[in-house]
Design an enzyme around this catalytic site. Structure first.
Site, PDB file in Angstrom:
ATOM      1  N   THR A 185      43.967 -49.132 -11.378  1.00  0.00           N
ATOM      2  CA  THR A 185      42.548 -48.817 -11.556  1.00  0.00           C
ATOM      3  C   THR A 185      42.317 -48.479 -13.016  1.00  0.00           C
ATOM      4  OG1 THR A 185      42.901 -46.472 -11.230  1.00  0.00           O
ATOM      5  CG2 THR A 185      42.453 -47.787  -9.265  1.00  0.00           C
ATOM      6  N   GLU A 331      40.651 -51.251  -5.604  1.00  0.00           N
ATOM      7  CA  GLU A 331      41.207 -50.803  -4.322  1.00  0.00           C
ATOM      8  C   GLU A 331      40.748 -51.661  -3.145  1.00  0.00           C
ATOM      9  OE1 GLU A 331      39.834 -49.016  -6.685  1.00  0.00           O
ATOM     10  OE2 GLU A 331      40.620 -46.970  -6.788  1.00  0.00           O
ATOM     11  N   LYS A 436      24.586 -32.137  -8.696  1.00  0.00           N
ATOM     12  CA  LYS A 436      24.415 -31.271  -7.536  1.00  0.00           C
ATOM     13  C   LYS A 436      23.582 -30.071  -7.933  1.00  0.00           C
ATOM     14  CE  LYS A 436      28.397 -33.188  -5.312  1.00  0.00           C
ATOM     15  NZ  LYS A 436      29.842 -33.254  -5.273  1.00  0.00           N
ATOM     16  N   TRP A 441      21.301 -33.451  -4.011  1.00  0.00           N
ATOM     17  CA  TRP A 441      21.881 -34.410  -4.940  1.00  0.00           C
ATOM     18  C   TRP A 441      20.791 -35.134  -5.731  1.00  0.00           C
ATOM     19  CZ3 TRP A 441      26.426 -37.292  -1.994  1.00  0.00           C
ATOM     20  CH2 TRP A 441      27.412 -36.338  -1.660  1.00  0.00           C
TER      21      TRP A 441
END
Lengths: 543, 543
Positions: A185, A331, A436, A441
């Site tokens: 990654t 992934e 947050k 959110w």
């Protein structure tokens, strides 16, 4: 009761057999800068066998790692095929990572051999002495290998190596669950983490690229992977194209818009894949030179970051080329979701659906979960972290790193968004970038999208910064266009018409450029760090 | 090095989850004779759960067999889904087999429950007392169940059963290699033999139907499987269509040409699959009634016996419908090869390629071998028995019957033909029907094809009969058209212009009809037996 079906393993070698026999006359074209060179799958198959013989002779045994530091070209393709098919593991090194990251990755993977394009030799030479397990470098192309030799490693030429070998290789029988390839990654948090693909996952992912609801590649196609083979397997296009028996067109390092347009015009691919930046460059280039013809393309896969609807509309209306947005990550092999509307949907709604990340291709399952891991409904409104599972989704990282990303058979993607009743996924943020604020959110990406719609704004990144009262509040880092002028107050008022009141940033900073990661995404970690270090001049605006 | 990919099983339940969520609003339409009934995958999913609950309540446990004796309709689809997904094994009984064969099959498979369409109740009732392991019959549709009750078995109504059950079922985790479904061959030699499909093989085969080079089904399609769900899994179309999220259109028992045209005109499917006889009937019906519109079809899959080029041409030129020839058998799930030419092939050559059985879809590998099992080259000339292998090809029969059909990981198909350099397979005969004359092979099918091209010939079957000098020589059994007149001598002269001299039959018999098997193929075993019994009046013609 036992099934009576054959125990037939899904392997890269099976793709190789299919492409080199049934589709042996189909071509692989590689850009050379001043032209193109062509070969066939039959010839690629012969070179792949030669390469496997050479690698055995160099001592590659068992599941040892064979690394590449290469552009998209026919030699890279032979390594893609030879290493997994002989039982070794292909490890594509991302040339865009830092020297430190490349060394970390190659050492963790214990790479034995590295194939390098001579155009990248200087870059590899700089890091080569740090690659502890690499004993041999195989140079592809002409040019002076002195810088590579200095490392003390054995340096061989690809062409010399192959010229001495037989075009027959006794391919071993392999378990489909054995490792075929690995890719790290390019996450901006901590060290890169390794994903190890199996033969099975690679084969099934290739089938997904051939499925109509996937990329829909068939032997009527000619496929141009612009997305690099060193990053997320070029979206599976090399294996998928060979499985389909379609022609393959490879741009090598010539990925500027002008070269790509020239390539499309002369080689006439029907399918291509690249990130939005590339298509944006191509669009701008075509605007200046409207006589050029890219209409051979019937479908363009686009992902890596959100695809602007305006880009899709321009391509479709001016050039007759469909752009299909997709979403995935290293992934997920990476094809996970693809944005295409069902039939009989009104035109306006079609664009709304095409602006999403799309819905799961069969094989991939998606859901969203809240902070506590509770599954939220796919109602188009609930917002949570996206989780995915399926036969080409990773279930762990190499050496068990970052276990927190995996729960209960699902991969926690770190992306935040919603899913509607028909499975369309809309991602609004990275979980780590969501702001947050007082338990709710705020999407940094939605704020950014609104800000860049302001005529004076060139770029804008929004991050969460600590706030005594609300825990976190948004900070907007804005790049103003040359010659334009705008104040924080004006931008805040601009936003006030577009988002709910409590989303409006109080903190604003005007910068020359937004810091970016190695793959060109906003580097929000750095922005937050600079803010913490008081490196930004911050204007506070409140009502 | 371990792969890090999820261990995610490929199961029918995964297809069910995908179709009922992401494509939950897509429709399943069933013909009712005087109209159509419609439902959605979401509703099919609920009924499937209800059915699984009902089957558990009836004692179905583990991998017990659940049989069907049904047409293509939505209830049959729920059994297709519920039985495998609950861990049981779907067993589709072929209604065209003889009562003795059906009893043999159901007893060998130890079927516990049989679902029967009421329109087939009388036929099942006749054999029901012989079905030793069946304890329960589930009647689908309205009508008098008295004939079924007479068997002494428990008889329940499908609708009643489902009305009492919950639409939630706790689907078990299943090994992808476990048995999902079984189907018996309808071979004319000896008893039918059982093929047991795994979840894995069914899932991969469904992907193959979604692949562009396969049937190319996507969620833009509406698919009409005319090929029965009781024979070779309706070519995988039910599962494949659900995996694609395409609409499904089911003809139930209304498969006469007029009903099919009505169905196509009103329900507008884009893809359909049926044997050539059906399309021939449709073509004849359209000739008489040229105002009808079947142009919603973009592709028609056709196989089961060789597809005449004239049929393909008529469909394409008059109705704008592409017919794609495919080849497969119960043992190959069945999709194995599909006849579609590569791009840039001249039009004349396209028809030549489309007249072949096609080339292997990726996943299937094909080769031809001689009498001794030696592999012959794919050069378009060598003739041998076709062998295939792959993840959805059977490796044995249930209970290990007829082991001679399997060698070295390959299925011996019993079909004889050649393969060209690009993988196109041309089958010329069944191995058992090839006429072995003096050590060389004469193709009975090629002789038949030439004979039916004679204007006076309605049908012609050619078989090998014992010959003292050559071991075997051809016998032609010919049906002359009403009102036509032709002699054996004239037919032999007609053939002489078309095949090599030593192929010309010396023995001729004129018959009222050619005996056929349960699935409508020439019953050559019976022809040979009748000849051996001197039941035919044979004319001998020599030069």
């Amino acid at each position: 009761m036992q099934s009576t079906m054959q125990d037939f393993p899904l392997t890269i070698a099976a793709i190789l057999r299919h492409a080199t026999t049934v589709h042996g006359d189909r071509t692989v074209t590689t850009a050379t800068g001043d032209g193109f060179r062509h070969t066939t799958y039959r010839e690629i198959g012969a070179d792949t066998a030669r390469l496997a013989n050479a690698l055995r002779r160099l001592g590659i045994a068992g599941d040892q790692r064979v690394a590449t530091f290469m552009w998209n070209n026919q030699e890279h393709l032979t390594v893609y095929l030879a290493a997994p098919s002989m039982g070794a593991v292909l490890h594509t090194l991302n040339i865009r990572l830092s020297a430190e990251q490349i060394a970390f990755i190659a050492n963790e993977a214990q790479d034995q051999v590295v194939f390098v394009d001579m155009s990248l030799a200087a870059q590899l030479a700089a890091v080569l002495p740090s690659l502890e397990t690499v004993h041999t470098v195989i140079a592809v192309g002409d040019g002076d290998v002195a810088a590579l030799v200095e490392s003390g490693k054995t340096v061989l030429r690809y062409a010399d190596l192959l010229s001495r070998e037989s075009a027959d290789f006794d391919w071993p029988a392999l378990d489909e669950n054995s490792a075929a390839a690995m890719c790290y990654t390019s996450g901006t948090t901590g060290n890169p983490k390794g994903v190890v693909y199996s033969h099975r996952s690679s084969y099934l992912h290739s089938m997904a690229t051939n499925v109509v609801n996937g990329f829909g590649i068939g032997f009527g196609d000619s496929v141009l992977p612009i997305v690099p083979m060193f990053h997320a397997n070029a979206w599976g296009l090399p294996y998928g194209t060979m499985m389909a028996g379609a022609d393959l067109v490879l741009p090598d390092r010539f990925m500027d818009a002008k070269s790509l347009i020239q390539l499309i015009e002369t080689q006439r691919p029907t399918v291509a894949g690249a990130v939005p930046t590339i298509w944006n460059d191509v669009m701008n280039c075509l605007e200046k030179d409207p006589g050029r013809d890219i209409s051979s393309l019937r479908m363009v896969a686009c992902g890596g970051s959100a695809v602007p609807v305006s880009l899709m509309q321009t391509f479709e209306e001016r050039h007759g080329v469909q752009i299909r947005q997709l979403w995935g990550m290293t992934e997920t092999s990476p094809l996970a979701t693809l944005a295409w509307p069902p039939p009989n949907v009104p035109r306006e709604q079609q664009w709304a659906l095409r602006a999403t990340q799309g819905r799961p291709v069969c094989g991939v399952e998606a859901r969203i979960v809240d902070d506590q891991g509770a599954v939220l409904p796919s109602d188009g409104e609930s917002v949570g972290e996206l989780e995915v599972r399926g036969p080409w989704i990773t279930g762990s990282y190499y050496l068990g790193r970052d276990e927190a990303k995996f729960a209960d058979g699902w991969l926690r993607t770190g992306d935040v968004g919603r899913i509607d009743a028909l499975g369309y996924v809309t991602l609004t943020d990275r979980a780590k970038d969501v702001i947050k604020s007082g338990g709710e959110w705020i999407s940094s990406v939605e704020l950014e999208n609104h800000l860049v719609a302001h005529p004076a704004v060139l770029e804008a990144a929004v991050v969460g910064v600590p706030d005594e009262r609300w825990q976190e509040r948004p900070l907007a880092a804005v790049v103003i266009k040359d010659g334009a002028d705008v104040t924080a107050q004006e931008l805040r008022e601009f936003l006030a018409d577009r988002v709910v009141r409590w989303w409006l940033p109080e903190r604003w900073t005007f910068v020359d450029e937004v810091p970016r990661t190695s793959v060109g995404k906003y580097d929000k970690k750095t922005i937050r760090a600079r803010h913490a270090d008081n490196a930004y001049e911050v204007t506070e605006v409140r009502d």
